[in-house]
Design an enzyme around this catalytic site. Structure first.
Site, PDB file in Angstrom:
ATOM      1  N   ASP B 394       0.810  -1.220   0.000  1.00 24.71           N
ATOM      2  CA  ASP B 394       0.000   0.000   0.000  1.00 24.71           C
ATOM      3  C   ASP B 394       0.845   1.272   0.000  1.00 24.71           C
ATOM      4  O   ASP B 394       0.458   2.265  -0.598  1.00 24.71           O
ATOM      5  CB  ASP B 394      -0.926   0.011   1.227  1.00 24.71           C
ATOM      6  CG  ASP B 394      -2.042  -1.018   1.083  1.00 24.71           C
ATOM      7  OD1 ASP B 394      -2.389  -1.350  -0.056  1.00 24.71           O
ATOM      8  OD2 ASP B 394      -2.539  -1.480   2.121  1.00 24.71           O
ATOM      9  N   VAL B 395       2.006   1.216   0.639  1.00 26.97           N
ATOM     10  CA  VAL B 395       2.828   2.425   0.748  1.00 26.97           C
ATOM     11  C   VAL B 395       3.495   2.796  -0.575  1.00 26.97           C
ATOM     12  O   VAL B 395       4.180   3.808  -0.670  1.00 26.97           O
ATOM     13  CB  VAL B 395       3.909   2.299   1.842  1.00 26.97           C
ATOM     14  CG1 VAL B 395       3.261   2.133   3.201  1.00 26.97           C
ATOM     15  CG2 VAL B 395       4.863   1.176   1.553  1.00 26.97           C
TER      16      VAL B 395
END
Lengths: 100, 464
Positions: B394-395
């Protein structure tokens, strides 16, 4: 009129929050995990209260209920003090600079 | 020892604790800082013994219990693997919380020992302070236990939510305040015990709706609570060292929670109220169209990186789970021998606690001056040949920058897609914690390496 000692303690408390605020912002993000473990260790200075609780009362009544809670608290806080400082030390030993 | 003299020494302890935190501003001064902390602790304990002045049988028992606890703590500290730091810290928080509860109980049962009045007639201020200390301590204890169980994997990391949860928490919170008020009027022991019990319950209810990937916020928050509990007890005992420490730890935890929330672009309340990321993954994958991905193996990856001039490594929680940090260091060593410039990019919320990735890399002997934070390194992706994403998802998702509809929109992300090619080590195409598909998987310059992070990295080392 005299000032209640509570006000002095409150002043220390509030000033310490400010000190904490500025000191913690200056901690480098790569050391945030050691920061958590060392804050853990130092908050176990609550052992001071535990010692007073354990030693309260006359010596022939070493194990009254209030003393027992004191002894339990000493054990818990001691786990934290030794564990917290040692694991912090172990982590900090690992942070090394590039060999030139 | 006179009360004034001991108060002076407690102040010195408090200052040493401040210096302990100050040392952490750089790795060079940090070890010295830790010694300041230890010195502060030793001073506090010795001064307490001297001011109580009871060196009879009780004193021997105190030393015995101190050593038992200390031995347990020391064994844990040396045995614990670095990947287990998040649960260790959660476990330690629970102990501080419980110790605060026990000290408060003891003070309630025997107020004479603490100069707080007599049973049934405890000073009003002390009663408020000790019941607040006990309540926050109890919340810290049970909340940390839940966090520990979730991090350890004994309890599922999935958020547990039910209808009326927030209202129930609110009612219980108000009940605690009401009970403390009533306790001040009645001095009743039953009310005191009820307050403690309800606080234990609140701790559990507060943490169960929060999901696994939000644990960095939870741990920081519990860190903060343990500080406030200590401060509450510090006021009760009129002890400066405890008040200073409580305030330091309380604000430290609060700042860390803030940094973690900012790393996810979410408000503190949004995290605490929980329930984010409760996506029905089975339903999602059924509708999803099959998009083509480029699938690579270790040889392809080794070839790409060997011929690159610069590589940026993006580690995430998956690296911790697979214990891939040592293999990763070997890979980087091999690349460096080939003249490749390698650096590491760390997102603030990578992993399960603040600074988690940094500790793991340090454990694998990665020099800390090769490891960079998001703001320091994000512009370098545009000039880098290969980004090696290991266990992060996600990052790195560019959707956070492009799609205002996305739940993670606005979250600061690493600009991995700007590098010439992206190597993505992942076990499957499943979305990350937030339940959002990562657009990066389907890009032309992305090569997916489907494997366990450690195995894949080891294979790459072999083919280098």
């Amino acid at each position: 009129m005299e000032i209640d000692p509570f006000i002095f303690r409150l002043s220390i408390f509030i000033l310490s929050i400010f000190v904490g605020y500025y000191v913690v912002w200056s901690v480098t993000p790569s050391l945030h995990t050691p920061l958590m473990s060392v804050t853990n260790a130092i908050s176990s200075v609550i052992i001071v209260g535990a010692i007073i609780a354990a030693l309260a009362g006359a010596s022939e009544t070493t194990f009254e209920t209030s003393n027992i809670f004191g002894f339990l608290a000493i054990t818990l806080a001691a786990v934290n003090i030794f564990g917290g400082f040692l694991v912090t030390q172990r982590m900090l030993q690992m942070y090394k600079k590039k060999k030139k | 020892m006179s009360a004034n003299l001991s108060a002076f020494f407690y102040l010195i302890s408090g200052i040493l604790f401040i210096l302990a935190l100050r040392g952490l501003s750089s790795p060079e001064t940090s070890r010295q800082g830790n010694y300041f902390g230890i010195a502060g602790m030793i001073i506090s304990i010795i001064v307490t013994f001297l001011s109580v002045g009871n060196f009879g049988q009780g004193f021997v028992y105190v030393l015995i219990f101190l050593l038992i606890g200390g031995a347990i703590g020391a064994v844990i500290a040396f045995k614990i693997p670095m990947t287990a730091m998040p649960e260790l810290v959660a476990g330690f928080h629970s102990l501080v919380g419980l110790a605060a509860v026990f000290v408060a109980i003891s003070a309630f049962l025997k107020p004479e020992a603490f100069n707080l009045g007599v049973v049934g007639n405890i000073k009003l201020a002390s009663l408020i302070e000790m019941s607040l200390g006990a309540a926050i301590g109890a919340i810290t204890f049970s909340g940390s236990i839940i966090a520990f169980l979730k991090l350890r994997g004994i309890m599922s990391g999935a958020p547990i939510t039910f209808k009326g949860q927030h209202i129930l928490n609110l009612i219980l919170g108000l009940t605690i305040i009401f009970l403390i008020y009533y306790l001040c009027l009645s001095q009743s022991a039953n009310i005191f015990w009820t307050t403690v019990l309800i606080s234990f319950l609140v701790g559990v209810l507060l943490i169960i709706p929060i999901g696994g990937a939000d644990m960095p916020v939870v741990i920081s928050m519990l860190n903060s609570y343990s500080g406030w509990a200590a401060a509450g007890i510090g006021f009760t005992l009129e002890n400066t060292a405890l008040i200073i420490t409580g305030a330091l730890v309380g604000s430290s935890g609060a700042i860390l929670s803030y940094i973690m929330c900012k790393g996810m672009n979410r408000s503190f309340f949004n995290v605490i109220l929980g329930g984010w990321g409760v996506t029905d993954q089975s339903a999602g994958s059924a509708v999803k169209e099959q998009k083509p991905v480029k699938n690579g193996n270790a040889d392809d990856a080794a070839f790409l990186m060997k011929n690159a001039s610069s590589v940026i490594i993006v580690p995430g929680y998956g690296m911790a789970v697979a214990q891939a940090q040592h293999a990763l260091r070997e890979m980087v060593d091999a690349l460096k021998k080939n003249g490749v410039k390698v650096s590491y990019a760390i997102h603030p919320v990578a992993g399960r606690m603040p600074g988690h990735m940094n500790v793991l890399l340090a454990e694998a002997n990665v020099p800390y001056d090769e490891v960079f934070e998001l703001e320091e390194i994000n512009n370098d992706f545009a000039n880098c040949d290969v980004a090696y994403v290991i266990g992060a998802n996600d990052v790195t998702n560019p959707v956070a920058k492009s799609d205002p509809q996305s739940p993670i929109y606005g979250m600061p992300v690493l600009d991995v897609e700007k590098s010439k090619s992206v190597l993505f080590v992942k076990r499957s195409l499943s979305p990350g914690y937030a339940g959002i598909d990562n657009d990066l998987f389907y890009r032309d310059n992305t090569l997916m390496l489907f494997a366990d992070a450690k195995k894949m990295t080891e294979e790459i080392v072999k083919s280098l």
